[in-house]
Write an enzyme that holds these catalytic residues in place. Structure first.
Site, PDB file in Angstrom:
ATOM      1  N   LYS A  53     -13.208 -13.533   6.159  1.00  0.00           N
ATOM      2  CA  LYS A  53     -12.040 -13.026   5.375  1.00  0.00           C
ATOM      3  C   LYS A  53     -13.860 -13.017   4.312  1.00  0.00           C
ATOM      4  O   LYS A  53     -15.222 -13.022   4.247  1.00  0.00           O
ATOM      5  CB  LYS A  53     -11.986 -14.473   4.272  1.00  0.00           C
ATOM      6  CG  LYS A  53     -11.344 -14.048   3.036  1.00  0.00           C
ATOM      7  CD  LYS A  53     -10.174 -12.855   2.501  1.00  0.00           C
ATOM      8  CE  LYS A  53     -10.543 -12.442   1.076  1.00  0.00           C
ATOM      9  NZ  LYS A  53      -9.776 -10.800   0.614  1.00  0.00           N
ATOM     10  N   SER A  54     -13.868 -11.134   3.276  1.00  0.00           N
ATOM     11  CA  SER A  54     -14.977 -10.692   2.810  1.00  0.00           C
ATOM     12  C   SER A  54     -15.008 -12.421   1.469  1.00  0.00           C
ATOM     13  O   SER A  54     -14.780 -12.891   0.838  1.00  0.00           O
ATOM     14  CB  SER A  54     -14.468  -9.840   1.595  1.00  0.00           C
ATOM     15  OG  SER A  54     -14.301  -8.663   2.154  1.00  0.00           O
ATOM     16  N   ASN A  72      -1.324  -6.193  -2.200  1.00  0.00           N
ATOM     17  CA  ASN A  72      -1.857  -8.211  -2.255  1.00  0.00           C
ATOM     18  C   ASN A  72      -2.235  -7.756  -3.659  1.00  0.00           C
ATOM     19  O   ASN A  72      -3.328  -5.991  -3.968  1.00  0.00           O
ATOM     20  CB  ASN A  72      -3.293  -8.594  -1.656  1.00  0.00           C
ATOM     21  CG  ASN A  72      -4.052  -7.043  -1.514  1.00  0.00           C
ATOM     22  OD1 ASN A  72      -4.711  -7.976  -1.964  1.00  0.00           O
ATOM     23  ND2 ASN A  72      -3.997  -6.719  -0.306  1.00  0.00           N
ATOM     24  N   SER A  73      -2.633  -8.390  -4.685  1.00  0.00           N
ATOM     25  CA  SER A  73      -4.175  -7.982  -5.825  1.00  0.00           C
ATOM     26  C   SER A  73      -4.499  -9.926  -5.420  1.00  0.00           C
ATOM     27  O   SER A  73      -4.673 -10.529  -6.647  1.00  0.00           O
ATOM     28  CB  SER A  73      -3.737  -7.935  -7.202  1.00  0.00           C
ATOM     29  OG  SER A  73      -2.521  -9.611  -7.607  1.00  0.00           O
ATOM     30  N   GLY A 119      -7.538 -10.860  -5.292  1.00  0.00           N
ATOM     31  CA  GLY A 119      -9.121 -11.170  -6.050  1.00  0.00           C
ATOM     32  C   GLY A 119      -9.521 -11.848  -5.507  1.00  0.00           C
ATOM     33  O   GLY A 119     -10.830 -12.684  -5.644  1.00  0.00           O
ATOM     34  N   LEU A 120      -9.547 -11.854  -3.687  1.00  0.00           N
ATOM     35  CA  LEU A 120     -11.508 -12.237  -2.906  1.00  0.00           C
ATOM     36  C   LEU A 120     -10.895 -13.958  -2.976  1.00  0.00           C
ATOM     37  O   LEU A 120     -12.229 -14.207  -3.027  1.00  0.00           O
ATOM     38  CB  LEU A 120     -12.221 -11.426  -4.114  1.00  0.00           C
ATOM     39  CG  LEU A 120     -13.401 -11.199  -2.974  1.00  0.00           C
ATOM     40  CD1 LEU A 120     -14.322 -10.339  -4.088  1.00  0.00           C
ATOM     41  CD2 LEU A 120     -13.893 -10.834  -1.654  1.00  0.00           C
ATOM     42  N   CYS A 152     -12.851  -3.069  -2.439  1.00  0.00           N
ATOM     43  CA  CYS A 152     -11.617  -3.986  -2.895  1.00  0.00           C
ATOM     44  C   CYS A 152     -11.557  -3.797  -4.362  1.00  0.00           C
ATOM     45  O   CYS A 152     -11.538  -2.909  -5.244  1.00  0.00           O
ATOM     46  CB  CYS A 152     -12.647  -5.388  -3.170  1.00  0.00           C
ATOM     47  SG  CYS A 152     -11.594  -6.877  -3.748  1.00  0.00           S
ATOM     48  N   ASN A 175      -9.493   0.339   3.689  1.00  0.00           N
ATOM     49  CA  ASN A 175      -9.673  -0.649   2.771  1.00  0.00           C
ATOM     50  C   ASN A 175      -7.913  -0.506   2.354  1.00  0.00           C
ATOM     51  O   ASN A 175      -7.537   0.962   2.483  1.00  0.00           O
ATOM     52  CB  ASN A 175      -9.943  -0.974   2.234  1.00  0.00           C
ATOM     53  CG  ASN A 175      -9.826  -2.805   1.670  1.00  0.00           C
ATOM     54  OD1 ASN A 175      -8.835  -3.290   1.529  1.00  0.00           O
ATOM     55  ND2 ASN A 175     -11.367  -2.863   1.272  1.00  0.00           N
ATOM     56  N   GLY A 216       0.457  -0.922   5.013  1.00  0.00           N
ATOM     57  CA  GLY A 216       1.617  -1.132   6.163  1.00  0.00           C
ATOM     58  C   GLY A 216       1.935   0.540   6.285  1.00  0.00           C
ATOM     59  O   GLY A 216       1.206   0.680   5.990  1.00  0.00           O
ATOM     60  N   THR A 237      -1.701  -5.892   7.780  1.00  0.00           N
ATOM     61  CA  THR A 237      -0.020  -6.453   7.729  1.00  0.00           C
ATOM     62  C   THR A 237       0.222  -7.230   8.747  1.00  0.00           C
ATOM     63  O   THR A 237       1.233  -8.031   8.173  1.00  0.00           O
ATOM     64  CB  THR A 237       0.678  -5.016   6.782  1.00  0.00           C
ATOM     65  OG1 THR A 237      -0.669  -4.628   5.180  1.00  0.00           O
ATOM     66  CG2 THR A 237       1.854  -5.233   6.200  1.00  0.00           C
TER      67      THR A 237
HETATM   68  O1  ERO Z   1      -7.987  -8.684  -3.379  1.00  0.00           O
HETATM   69  C1  ERO Z   1      -8.639  -8.695  -2.300  1.00  0.00           C
HETATM   70  O2  ERO Z   1      -9.490 -10.468  -1.757  1.00  0.00           O
HETATM   71  C2  ERO Z   1      -8.378  -7.446  -1.074  1.00  0.00           C
HETATM   72  N1  ERO Z   1      -7.677  -6.888  -0.886  1.00  0.00           N
HETATM   73  C3  ERO Z   1      -8.041  -5.834  -0.344  1.00  0.00           C
HETATM   74  O3  ERO Z   1      -6.865  -5.060  -0.041  1.00  0.00           O
HETATM   75  N2  ERO Z   1      -8.760  -5.355  -0.005  1.00  0.00           N
HETATM   76  C4  ERO Z   1      -9.843  -6.232   0.236  1.00  0.00           C
HETATM   77  O4  ERO Z   1     -11.013  -5.671   0.830  1.00  0.00           O
HETATM   78  C5  ERO Z   1     -10.020  -7.328  -1.180  1.00  0.00           C
HETATM   79  C6  ERO Z   1     -10.992  -7.977  -0.921  1.00  0.00           C
HETATM   80  C7  ERO Z   1     -12.747  -7.743  -0.943  1.00  0.00           C
END
Ligand code: ERO
Length: 313
Positions: A45-46, A69-70, A72-73, A131, A194, A221, A272
């Site tokens: 995960k980032s 998705n939202s 937000g890391l 992101c 992405n 997707g 997805t």
């Molecule tokens: O919201 C996130 O954590 C996220 N969602 C994505 O679809 N792509 C991303 O690169 C990312 C967070 C780095």
């Protein structure tokens, strides 16, 4: 027998399929399941420098054939993922895996990369420039001058294998512009694409948005496969051959993997649908891709990688 292995730079991966960052890879349990699966590698995960909670829930909504998705890391912070990949590297020194980092500022990215540079990590870093879900922070990949500035500062000191995760581009001029920037750097790979930001999903019964933050988020997707293929193909035609392409977007079955490779992908990530199915997806996709290759008489992915035909051929 079909061979699903692939090579990027000097590293060989036993299978050309792996997870996409963000999906089922945020903690040790998820990552250990990926290690136990037929996936050729995993990406974490980032990471941000410190633990991050992410955006308010609901922040993900499944749709027929896709999702928004939202997030937000949300992540455990760089030290957690660096510690995991270092331990795994000590246990399985012949394997290469990907460590994703996504600082919300240039300073954070440089600080994290210094830490990785100073560590024994010898895998690939995937620097996420795309992101869509951090309020107030635009997707860096859409600002070509900024991408150049970041990569200039990164490659001034970072000399291990590094690639970038890109947002989708929609205009051929933008393909030209981003490729011109990327070709000036010793990148090992680019990962395209992405999720497609910023879509809006609505619950018509409630007459309300489906997730928080105004309902906006990254779309993944089936809907995004044509965009992903256009980006993989567009970059494949424009990047110098030393830069490998990881294709991501809209992979639900073996045909989708086959198409990404035809467009020039050396490796294919699944987001997805991996979220829906879990690690058993890699066995299914491997079976489906092998069947397609066998029917066509292809023994290895190099037999068709980047060999998409047009009506001009
Ligand atoms: O919201 C996130 O954590 C996220 N969602 C994505 O679809 N792509 C991303 O690169 C990312 C967070 C780095």
């Amino acid at each position: 027998m079909t061979d699903l292995s692939t090579t990027i730079a000097d590293r060989t991966f036993s299978n050309c399929m792996m997870n996409a960052a963000g999906v089922r890879c945020a903690d040790e349990n998820d990552l250990n399941q990926l290690i136990a699966s037929p996936a050729g590698a995993y990406v974490t995960k980032s990471a941000t420098p410190n633990v991050r909670e992410g955006n308010p829930e609901p922040r993900m909504k499944s749709l027929p054939g896709g999702c928004i998705n939202s997030m937000g890391l949300p992540n455990h912070g760089l030290d957690y993922y660096l510690d995991f990949v270092l331990k795994d590297q000590a246990a399985r020194p012949d394997k290469t895996n990907l460590l994703s980092i996504a600082g919300t500022t240039l300073e954070d990215n440089l600080a994290m990369l210094h830490k990785v540079a100073d560590s024994d990590f010898n895998g690939f870093v995937e620097l996420n420039l795309s992101c869509p879900n951090v309020p107030g922070k635009p997707q860096v990949g859409y600002d070509f001058d900024r991408v150049r500035e970041i990569l200039t500062q990164v490659f001034a000191f970072y000399d291990k294998p590094l690639g970038v995760k890109l947002p989708p581009y929609f205009d051929l001029v933008h393909f030209d512009q981003i490729a011109a920037v990327l070709n000036d750097f010793p990148l090992t790979f680019v990962n395209s694409i992405n999720s497609v930001g910023n879509g809006l999903v609505i619950d018509p019964n409630a007459e309300r948005v489906a997730i928080k933050l105004g309902g906006l988020g990254g779309i993944g997707g089936t809907f995004i496969k044509p965009t992903a293929l256009a980006n993989v193909r567009g970059l494949s035609l424009r990047l110098k051959p030393e830069i490998a392409i990881i294709g991501t977007g809209g992979v639900m079955n073996g045909t989708d993997v086959f198409e990404h490779i035809l467009c020039g992908a050396s490796m294919v990530q699944v987001g997805t649908q991996f979220g829906f199915e879990g690690t058993r997806i890699f066995k299914r996709l491997s079976k489906e891709l092998s069947a397609i290759m066998a029917a066509k008489g292809y023994q290895s992915i190099d037999d068709f990688k980047g060999k998409l035909k047009t009506f001009d051929d």
